[in-house]
Design a protein around this motif. Structure first.
Motif, PDB file in Angstrom:
ATOM      1  N   ARG A  68      10.369  11.255   8.198  1.00  0.00           N
ATOM      2  CA  ARG A  68      11.797  11.092   7.893  1.00  0.00           C
ATOM      3  C   ARG A  68      12.006  10.685   6.435  1.00  0.00           C
ATOM      4  N   SER A  69      11.154   9.817   5.913  1.00  0.00           N
ATOM      5  CA  SER A  69      11.381   9.281   4.579  1.00  0.00           C
ATOM      6  C   SER A  69      10.852  10.186   3.476  1.00  0.00           C
ATOM      7  N   LEU A  70       9.947  11.106   3.808  1.00  0.00           N
ATOM      8  CA  LEU A  70       9.318  11.916   2.762  1.00  0.00           C
ATOM      9  C   LEU A  70       9.619  13.411   2.854  1.00  0.00           C
ATOM     10  N   SER A  71      10.277  13.853   3.916  1.00  0.00           N
ATOM     11  CA  SER A  71      10.527  15.287   4.091  1.00  0.00           C
ATOM     12  C   SER A  71      11.940  15.713   3.724  1.00  0.00           C
ATOM     13  N   ALA A  72      12.779  14.768   3.357  1.00  0.00           N
ATOM     14  CA  ALA A  72      14.167  15.109   3.022  1.00  0.00           C
ATOM     15  C   ALA A  72      14.219  15.907   1.720  1.00  0.00           C
ATOM     16  N   PRO A  73      15.137  16.863   1.604  1.00  0.00           N
ATOM     17  CA  PRO A  73      15.289  17.593   0.339  1.00  0.00           C
ATOM     18  C   PRO A  73      15.560  16.635  -0.813  1.00  0.00           C
ATOM     19  N   GLY A  74      14.945  16.917  -1.959  1.00  0.00           N
ATOM     20  CA  GLY A  74      15.146  16.089  -3.132  1.00  0.00           C
ATOM     21  C   GLY A  74      14.143  14.966  -3.292  1.00  0.00           C
ATOM     22  N   THR A  75      13.229  14.800  -2.332  1.00  0.00           N
ATOM     23  CA  THR A  75      12.242  13.723  -2.416  1.00  0.00           C
ATOM     24  C   THR A  75      11.310  13.917  -3.604  1.00  0.00           C
ATOM     25  N   PHE A  76      10.992  15.170  -3.934  1.00  0.00           N
ATOM     26  CA  PHE A  76      10.113  15.493  -5.057  1.00  0.00           C
ATOM     27  C   PHE A  76      10.876  16.327  -6.076  1.00  0.00           C
ATOM     28  N   ASP A  77      10.533  16.138  -7.343  1.00  0.00           N
ATOM     29  CA  ASP A  77      11.159  16.969  -8.367  1.00  0.00           C
ATOM     30  C   ASP A  77      10.436  18.312  -8.456  1.00  0.00           C
ATOM     31  N   ALA A  78      10.836  19.139  -9.390  1.00  0.00           N
ATOM     32  CA  ALA A  78      10.288  20.490  -9.470  1.00  0.00           C
ATOM     33  C   ALA A  78       8.800  20.505  -9.781  1.00  0.00           C
ATOM     34  N   ASP A  79       8.284  19.435 -10.372  1.00  0.00           N
ATOM     35  CA  ASP A  79       6.861  19.366 -10.697  1.00  0.00           C
ATOM     36  C   ASP A  79       6.060  18.534  -9.691  1.00  0.00           C
ATOM     37  N   GLY A  80       6.701  18.140  -8.605  1.00  0.00           N
ATOM     38  CA  GLY A  80       5.977  17.445  -7.540  1.00  0.00           C
ATOM     39  C   GLY A  80       5.967  15.939  -7.636  1.00  0.00           C
ATOM     40  N   TRP A  81       6.677  15.346  -8.596  1.00  0.00           N
ATOM     41  CA  TRP A  81       6.722  13.889  -8.717  1.00  0.00           C
ATOM     42  C   TRP A  81       7.780  13.329  -7.779  1.00  0.00           C
ATOM     43  N   LEU A  82       7.505  12.144  -7.228  1.00  0.00           N
ATOM     44  CA  LEU A  82       8.490  11.488  -6.381  1.00  0.00           C
ATOM     45  C   LEU A  82       9.741  11.152  -7.181  1.00  0.00           C
ATOM     46  N   THR A  83      10.890  11.240  -6.504  1.00  0.00           N
ATOM     47  CA  THR A  83      12.152  10.815  -7.089  1.00  0.00           C
ATOM     48  C   THR A  83      12.601   9.528  -6.414  1.00  0.00           C
ATOM     49  N   ILE A  84      13.505   8.821  -7.056  1.00  0.00           N
ATOM     50  CA  ILE A  84      14.006   7.561  -6.500  1.00  0.00           C
ATOM     51  C   ILE A  84      14.858   7.841  -5.267  1.00  0.00           C
ATOM     52  N   GLY A  85      14.621   7.081  -4.221  1.00  0.00           N
ATOM     53  CA  GLY A  85      15.404   7.205  -3.003  1.00  0.00           C
ATOM     54  C   GLY A  85      14.628   6.734  -1.804  1.00  0.00           C
ATOM     55  N   CYS A  86      15.312   6.588  -0.706  1.00  0.00           N
ATOM     56  CA  CYS A  86      14.697   6.217   0.570  1.00  0.00           C
ATOM     57  C   CYS A  86      14.543   7.435   1.468  1.00  0.00           C
ATOM     58  N   CYS A  87      15.503   8.358   1.376  1.00  0.00           N
ATOM     59  CA  CYS A  87      15.478   9.582   2.176  1.00  0.00           C
ATOM     60  C   CYS A  87      16.124  10.669   1.326  1.00  0.00           C
ATOM     61  N   GLY A  88      15.336  11.293   0.465  1.00  0.00           N
ATOM     62  CA  GLY A  88      15.874  12.225  -0.507  1.00  0.00           C
ATOM     63  C   GLY A  88      16.028  11.554  -1.855  1.00  0.00           C
TER      64      GLY A  88
END
Length: 387
Positions: A307-327
């Protein structure tokens, strides 16, 4: 699986695939000496204020999460090949960040934050002593010791940071060097005094209703105490701490909903499923309490991770994590959060350090506690410690 929601079960392969997705940019660029050049630094203030710390955060937290898997022996096939590649990358990363001549040489001693992430690096070494210490060349170990020593000059504030100072001293004890026992003793005694009951510690003089008992407090206490199994002065606290940690872990499992959602409470929600650190650690240490049983924990953890890692927007275009809890939710970030901080979520993946045939992976799928209760099935009461 009676009472389970219509969610596909996660296999060990799914856990490994997600961990590789998260860790790949850190390991790949860290090994190549291109981490500073490649990693974005997203932060509420635009990133410049956290740039001095973000790369060490990403490296140390990722290593602390993947360390048990790196150390695991006996793997076969594709997983063994992936592990071998990750071991080489992790060793090259550690060598690079501690080498003054490297373009990725990182800050271990300027400001306060390096105390935190030097401690996560120490924890990673304690969790993978062969791969992340014994197998490293002598000059690399020497560089690491120099950087560890730089962090020891940082005085911790009187809160969970006491545990970061104690973790570094614990590593020095393990590798046979002089260590400051008083820093460890202070952390243990202070947290015993801050215990508020039923598996919960305050984080300083005031209680915080958040996930820091699982992010840091219980896991760090357990790892520190394991370094000193025959220390009679801390033996009674160790006995109490195991019971307290097991109780808190049981509560965390009950917080995971059928859809994997958890209460959005307290600080550092951008650590995502890092709030499963304690559940993951007890599984690896085989300290899981009888209730909830290991298969129930595995099911609940998989849902929360997904749930916490599969939401759209979790990773940027280069695969780095983005800030958020769900997306991608940059408004959730506190002023100490940046891209590097987010890699604390890898700590949910510690059970990959258990062999594929271990009960954690082999036990038949069962409902979570929430499935049982809210599915209308009979259940046993929940009890506080001492009831």
């Amino acid at each position: 699986m009676t009472g389970a929601p219509p969610l596909a079960p996660w296999t060990r392969g799914d856990w490994l695939s997600m961990l590789r997705t998260i860790s790949d940019p850190v390991l790949r660029h860290g090994a190549a000496g291109t981490l500073k050049a490649a990693m974005p630094v997203e932060a509420p203030t635009g990133g410049e204020g956290r740039r001095l710390f973000a790369h060490l955060e990403a490296c140390s937290r990722t290593l602390a999460g993947i360390a048990p898997w790196l150390e695991l022996g006996g793997l076969e096939g594709d997983e063994a090949r992936l592990q071998s590649e990750a071991r080489v990358q992790a060793q090259a990363l550690v060598a690079s960040i501690a080498d003054p001549a490297s373009p990725d040489h990182l800050n271990f001693g300027t400001g306060m934050q390096p105390l935190v992430d030097t401690a996560f690096l120490a924890q990673a070494i304690l969790r993978a002593p062969t791969i992340l210490w014994n197998d490293l060349p002598g000059p690399v170990r020497g560089n690491i010791l120099r950087e560890l020593a730089a962090a020891r000059t940082i005085a911790p504030p009187v809160n969970n940071w006491l545990l970061f100072a104690a973790m570094i001293e614990s590593l020095f004890a393990v590798i046979g060097l002089d260590f400051d026992r008083s820093r460890i003793d202070r952390a243990i005694r202070q947290f015993d005094a801050w215990y508020v009951g039923d598996g919960w510690y305050a984080d300083g003089p005031l209680f915080h209703f958040d996930y820091y008992n699982s992010f840091v407090i219980h896991p760090f206490l357990l790892d520190i105490l394991r370094v000193f199994p025959r220390d009679t002065e801390w033996a009674e606290f160790t006995r109490k701490q195991v019971v307290r940690a097991q109780r808190h872990a049981a509560q965390i499992e009950r917080m995971i909903g059928a859809d994997g959602a958890m209460p959005a409470i307290g600080r550092s929600l951008s650590y995502r499923c890092g709030n499963l650190h304690l559940l993951a650690q007890l599984a690896v240490l085989r300290l899981q309490p009888r209730q909830p049983e290991v298969a129930r924990v595995r099911e609940a953890m998989a849902r929360a991770i997904s749930r916490s890692l599969s939401a759209p927007g979790t990773f940027d275009a280069d695969g780095w994590l983005t800030i958020g809890c769900c997306g991608h939710q940059p408004g959730l970030a506190e002023d100490y959060i940046s891209t590097g901080s987010l890699y604390l979520c890898t700590l949910a993946f510690l059970p990959l350090g258990l062999a594929p045939g271990d009960a954690f992976w082999a036990a038949d799928r069962v409902p979570t506690t929430g499935d049982t209760v809210y599915g209308g099935h009979d259940a046993v009461p929940d009890h506080a410690i001492g009831e």
